[in-house]
Design a protein around this motif. Structure first.
Motif, PDB file in Angstrom:
ATOM      1  N   ALA A  57       0.834  -1.204   0.000  1.00  0.00           N
ATOM      2  CA  ALA A  57       0.000   0.000   0.000  1.00  0.00           C
ATOM      3  C   ALA A  57       0.871   1.257   0.000  1.00  0.00           C
ATOM      4  N   LEU A  58       1.920   1.261   0.802  1.00  0.00           N
ATOM      5  CA  LEU A  58       2.826   2.408   0.828  1.00  0.00           C
ATOM      6  C   LEU A  58       3.520   2.588  -0.514  1.00  0.00           C
ATOM      7  N   SER A  59       3.930   1.482  -1.103  1.00  0.00           N
ATOM      8  CA  SER A  59       4.579   1.545  -2.420  1.00  0.00           C
ATOM      9  C   SER A  59       3.643   2.135  -3.468  1.00  0.00           C
ATOM     10  N   LEU A  60       2.381   1.734  -3.425  1.00  0.00           N
ATOM     11  CA  LEU A  60       1.414   2.276  -4.386  1.00  0.00           C
ATOM     12  C   LEU A  60       1.238   3.783  -4.215  1.00  0.00           C
ATOM     13  N   GLU A  61       1.382   4.279  -3.007  1.00  0.00           N
ATOM     14  CA  GLU A  61       1.286   5.727  -2.789  1.00  0.00           C
ATOM     15  C   GLU A  61       2.410   6.457  -3.511  1.00  0.00           C
TER      16      GLU A  61
END
Length: 115
Positions: A57-61
């Motif tokens: 999820a952080l990577s997608l941000e």
């Protein structure tokens, strides 16, 4: 002149955001794989799935930030359509990961009034 400055700046910032996203995925995957292996060896339960989901999820941000910055460089409608589709797909992935994380012990965040 301003257009050139923006294009030159974005040619560095966008790949940097992309690389940060790749770095977060790599570190998260390796760390979770290590936790998984330790859990197999010790027999102790490990929160591998939820931690990996949080890393993704952080990577997608970071990847979404790069896509949003790319909208500044769009020159025609076809590029805008493709970019819009990529942003929508990444947003859907982010939502799916968010809902996947909820049952794994990451409660939904509510407003500050305790609701």
């Amino acid at each position: 002149m301003l257009n050139t400055l923006i294009d030159d700046s974005l040619s560095v910032i966008i790949p940097t955001c992309e690389l940060m996203g790749i770095f977060v995925v790599t570190v998260s995957a390796l760390a979770c794989f290590w936790r998984y292996l330790r859990g197999l060896a010790t027999g102790a339960a490990r929160e591998v799935k939820s931690r990996l989901a949080a890393g993704l999820a952080l990577s997608l941000e970071f990847k979404m930030a790069a896509e949003i910055l790319k909208t500044v460089q769009v020159r025609d409608l076809e590029e805008l359509t493709v970019l819009g589709a990529v942003i929508v797909l990444r947003a859907v992935l982010s939502l799916l990961i968010h809902f996947e994380m909820e049952p794994a012990g990451f409660p939904r965040q509510h407003g500050g009034n305790g609701t």
